[in-house]
Scaffold this motif. Structure first.
Motif, PDB file in Angstrom:
ATOM      1  N   THR A   1      -9.899  10.639  -2.838  1.00  0.00           N
ATOM      2  CA  THR A   1     -10.011  10.734  -4.287  1.00  0.00           C
ATOM      3  C   THR A   1     -10.612  12.077  -4.662  1.00  0.00           C
ATOM      4  O   THR A   1     -11.449  12.624  -3.947  1.00  0.00           O
TER       5      THR A   1
ATOM      6  N   TYR B   1     -11.474   3.449 -11.806  1.00  0.00           N
ATOM      7  CA  TYR B   1     -12.554   4.069 -11.030  1.00  0.00           C
ATOM      8  C   TYR B   1     -13.780   3.156 -11.030  1.00  0.00           C
ATOM      9  O   TYR B   1     -14.025   2.430 -11.992  1.00  0.00           O
TER      10      TYR B   1
ATOM     11  N   LYS C   1     -15.135   5.095  -6.191  1.00  0.00           N
ATOM     12  CA  LYS C   1     -13.950   4.430  -5.638  1.00  0.00           C
ATOM     13  C   LYS C   1     -12.809   4.526  -6.653  1.00  0.00           C
ATOM     14  O   LYS C   1     -13.050   4.514  -7.857  1.00  0.00           O
ATOM     15  N   GLN C   2     -11.579   4.608  -6.150  1.00  0.00           N
ATOM     16  CA  GLN C   2     -10.407   4.786  -7.017  1.00  0.00           C
ATOM     17  C   GLN C   2      -9.320   3.791  -6.620  1.00  0.00           C
ATOM     18  O   GLN C   2      -8.983   3.672  -5.443  1.00  0.00           O
ATOM     19  N   PHE C   3      -8.801   3.067  -7.615  1.00  0.00           N
ATOM     20  CA  PHE C   3      -7.797   2.042  -7.360  1.00  0.00           C
ATOM     21  C   PHE C   3      -6.571   2.249  -8.255  1.00  0.00           C
ATOM     22  O   PHE C   3      -6.720   2.514  -9.453  1.00  0.00           O
TER      23      PHE C   3
ATOM     24  N   SER D   1       0.815  -1.211   0.000  1.00  0.00           N
ATOM     25  CA  SER D   1       0.000   0.000   0.000  1.00  0.00           C
ATOM     26  C   SER D   1       0.849   1.263   0.000  1.00  0.00           C
ATOM     27  O   SER D   1       0.353   2.350  -0.258  1.00  0.00           O
TER      28      SER D   1
ATOM     29  N   LYS E   1     -19.579  -4.032  -1.066  1.00  0.00           N
ATOM     30  CA  LYS E   1     -18.199  -3.718  -0.675  1.00  0.00           C
ATOM     31  C   LYS E   1     -17.343  -4.983  -0.600  1.00  0.00           C
ATOM     32  O   LYS E   1     -16.223  -5.028  -1.126  1.00  0.00           O
TER      33      LYS E   1
ATOM     34  N   PHE F   1      -4.436  -4.553  -6.537  1.00  0.00           N
ATOM     35  CA  PHE F   1      -5.273  -3.355  -6.555  1.00  0.00           C
ATOM     36  C   PHE F   1      -5.112  -2.642  -5.217  1.00  0.00           C
ATOM     37  O   PHE F   1      -5.261  -3.260  -4.156  1.00  0.00           O
TER      38      PHE F   1
ATOM     39  N   TRP G   1      -5.025   3.493 -13.494  1.00  0.00           N
ATOM     40  CA  TRP G   1      -6.029   3.860 -12.494  1.00  0.00           C
ATOM     41  C   TRP G   1      -7.402   3.327 -12.901  1.00  0.00           C
ATOM     42  O   TRP G   1      -7.825   3.479 -14.045  1.00  0.00           O
TER      43      TRP G   1
ATOM     44  N   GLU H   1      -6.611   0.534  -3.166  1.00  0.00           N
ATOM     45  CA  GLU H   1      -7.619   1.592  -3.154  1.00  0.00           C
ATOM     46  C   GLU H   1      -7.064   2.858  -2.524  1.00  0.00           C
ATOM     47  O   GLU H   1      -6.383   2.816  -1.494  1.00  0.00           O
ATOM     48  N   SER H   2      -7.347   3.986  -3.150  1.00  0.00           N
ATOM     49  CA  SER H   2      -6.937   5.277  -2.595  1.00  0.00           C
ATOM     50  C   SER H   2      -7.894   5.660  -1.479  1.00  0.00           C
ATOM     51  O   SER H   2      -9.113   5.527  -1.623  1.00  0.00           O
ATOM     52  N   GLU H   3      -7.356   6.144  -0.390  1.00  0.00           N
ATOM     53  CA  GLU H   3      -8.211   6.563   0.718  1.00  0.00           C
ATOM     54  C   GLU H   3      -8.907   7.878   0.406  1.00  0.00           C
ATOM     55  O   GLU H   3     -10.000   8.148   0.885  1.00  0.00           O
TER      56      GLU H   3
END
Length: 672
Positions: free
Chosen positions: A375, A402, A383-385, A2, A351, A369, A400, A371-373
């Protein structure tokens, strides 16, 4: 893992209306300057003075332009959506103008002619040059000026009609009012999400035509009149789109005639795997001939179920209406296979299902993957990964991803993947990474429950994420050949359809599940009953797809004006074997596929299933304990190559032979 820092930040989404339009104008200004520059090189065009500037311009702007035009589908701000639509109108108009510049075509035509046999050019460069030249020719650049002006006029009109059709759908906020009694049978947690209004002392619940509202009413309402009203209301929404489709069909026929084709379908299909309408009709008609006996047997079973529910004698005749189907199909699954979709959904909270899906794709394709905390996306729900590939000594950033998964007013109403930024290497060999977005419409969480997915919604999620991975895992030199958009349109669904198969594997399906209260996996009895039901009424399902495909093809091969409403309703009864009940419905008014890219191409959903089945059966079906080896091979041959190589060649390399329809026929229970 991460703590990994992506080498490319996600794009910014803080656009104002003015910025959208000013950036659009800047793009058009520089695009015209580029065309003028290229046109000036006719005496001595080279890769350096023509091709490279052309590619660099696309590298600089294509992602940003996709962003600006994407906002019309997802922004909560209606003014921003309008600006996005206005930007796309301007961009399309410029694209048409640019694509019809004879002076630019002459330069590229000369450059291609001089380099056609240049062995020093790599495969992608040569293919790109050829494709540019072909696209100009398909725009009629070898025709007289007067004819080219007519082509330009038609293309601009078609662009306007397409955008307006899509806008009308996106902006639709129609609803139907039902009383609590009329919604008898519809799960209470669904009804509770409907807005309630009081009129003359009566409480009504507003069912919109968003999928989380509409489908449960069609599947569970015990009142046949409620189902009828819901179905016809949905089918007959956006009536203003009918004229747009009619005009588009006429203009497409005019365009193909001017360009020298028998019909519009043959013009489109020339660049597809199928090549011409004769081959497509043979494929669809053969499939119809094989499927209809199966569909007829299925519908007799459902008619008997309807008689039983209505307490009619078995020998009585009963109509099976098109608005009956979701209800009796679901009832049959519950009674005969003990498939309780509501109970199954409790094991697939959104989720957790996303996390388990991504974990599966990590193992299948050797990915990670993250996930961004935080965005800065277009909506708080998004959600953004960051996606990483783990083949080498250190993780390799891929792009990226979404996810925008819940309905809201003004948002795109179906499920789709939108490619935003393509992956490519610039001429300094710097890698630029893709950005892609999954846009779906799953029910929102409530105070009592999280968002819960029915099994078909789980399949949809895996499917759309498959498109996203096709986008993210592209590894080509030029953006032109990146991802799903560069694949032939009658192949592009195969990579996602292939991934659907894993949602029907007992062990994998259980591993994907996690009850929202107990954390337990889907029990064996529910899992087994669900899997047994996979092809129940599959004949009718595929006949419905055939209705769409044949409607599309007949619409785009006719040389006389078509009564669209008559064709739609007549074909549905003849092909899908359901009664229209003497009601005229106009589902083509929301058939966005044939206004937004799949015109003369909807057959591709069935055509590509042949390849999806062949891939799964050959490499994965009996190999589910060791998927990684085949997954990596598939990733590198199919997904990474995008449109850089011919799909048939890729399939032959992957399968070790030419593809065939044996697995597809076996999957449907048909004879080879």
């Amino acid at each position: 893992m991460s703590s990994l820092t992506p080498p490319q930040a996600p794009p910014s989404w803080s656009f104002t209306n003015e910025e959208i339009l000013s950036k659009t104008e800047q793009y058009i200004k520089e695009g015209k300057e580029l065309d003028d520059l290229i046109a000036s090189k006719l005496d001595a065009p080279t890769i350096d003075n023509v091709f490279k500037p052309f590619v660099e311009f696309g590298n600089r702007y294509d992602g940003l332009i996709n962003q600006l035009t994407f906002l019309q589908h997802v922004s909560s701000d209606s003014k921003l959506r309008d600006s996005s639509l206005a930007a796309e109108e301007k961009i399309r108009e410029f694209g048409i103008e640019s694509g019809l510049r004879v002076d630019v075509f002459k330069v590229f035509n000369k450059l291609w002619t001089e380099n056609e046999n240049n062995d020093k050019l790599n495969h992608e460069t040569k293919k790109y040059l050829k494709k540019i030249n072909t696209e100009f020719k398909r725009n009629g650049l070898n025709l007289p000026e007067e004819t080219r002006e007519e082509i330009k006029k038609i293309q601009k009109e078609l662009s306007t009609l397409s955008l307006q059709f899509s806008k009308n759908l996106g902006e639709n906020v129609d609803f139907i009012k039902f009383t609590k009694e009329e919604l008898n049978g519809v799960p209470s947690d669904v009804v509770d999400q409907f807005d309630a209004i009081e009129e003359d002392g009566v409480t009504y619940h507003k069912m919109t035509f968003k999928y989380p509202d509409l489908f449960p009413v069609l599947k569970y309402s015990k009142d046949p009149n409620t189902r009828k009203r819901a179905f016809l209301g949905d089918q007959n929404k956006v009536p203003q789109n009918e004229e747009l489709l009619k005009n588009s069909v006429i203009l497409r026929d005019e365009l193909s005639t001017i360009l020298g084709y028998d019909n519009f379908a043959n013009y489109i299909l020339e660049e597809k795997m199928a090549k011409n309408s004769t081959i497509v009709f043979k494929f669809l008609n053969d499939l119809q001939e094989k499927l209809q006996p199966l569909g007829a047997k299925e519908i007799e079973i459902l008619k008997d179920l309807k008689k039983d529910e209505l307490q009619l004698p078995k020998h009585n005749e009963v109509d099976y209406f098109v608005w009956d189907h979701r209800y009796y199909d679901n009832l049959y699954l519950e009674r005969e296979f003990q498939v309780n979709q509501e109970a199954i959904a409790e094991y697939f909270p959104l989720k957790t299902t996303i996390a388990k899906m991504l974990n599966f794709y990590e193992k299948l394709f050797n990915l990670k993957f993250v996930e961004s905390e935080t965005t800065s996306a277009w909506h708080e729900d998004v959600k953004q990964f960051a996606v990483w590939q783990l083949d080498g000594e250190s993780p390799e950033f891929k792009g990226w991803l979404y996810m925008d998964l819940h309905p809201r007013d003004g948002k795109y109403g179906h499920a789709a993947n939108f490619g935003l930024y393509s992956g490519f290497s610039d001429f300094n060999e710097t890698r630029n990474y893709p950005v892609t977005a999954l846009v779906c419409n799953f029910s929102k969480p409530t105070k009592e429950k999280p968002s819960l997915l029915k099994h078909d919604e789980v399949v949809t999620l895996y499917h759309e994420c498959g498109h996203g991975l096709h986008d993210i895992l592209g590894n080509v030199q030029y953006a032109k050949f990146h991802g799903p958009s560069a694949s032939k349109w009658d192949f592009v669904e195969a990579p996602s359809q292939f991934l659907e198969y894993f949602c029907w594997s007992k062990d994998l399906l259980k591993s994907f599940s996690n009850h929202y209260k107990t954390n337990e996996q889907l029990p064996d009895d529910l899992t087994e009953s669900l899997i047994k039901s996979k092809h129940v009424n599959g004949g009718l399902f595929n006949l419905r797809q055939l209705h769409f495909g044949l409607f599309d093809m007949k619409l785009h091969t006719s040389k006389t004006e078509v009564d669209i409403s008559k064709l739609w309703n007549k074909l549905r009864q003849e092909i899908a074997l359901v009664s229209n009940g003497n009601e005229i419905s106009k589902g083509y008014n929301s058939f966005n596929h044939i206004m937004g890219g799949y015109q003369a191409g909807y057959y591709g959903y069935l055509w590509s299933q042949v390849f999806a089945a062949d891939i799964y059966y050959t490499l994965f079906k009996n190999n589910e304990n060791d998927l990684a080896k085949s997954g990596k091979k598939y990733r590198d041959i199919i997904l990474a190559r995008g449109g850089a190589y011919d799909e048939n060649d890729n399939l032959k390399e992957l399968l070790g032979r030419d593809p065939n329809n044996n697995a597809f026929s076996q999957e449907l229970g048909l004879e080879n």
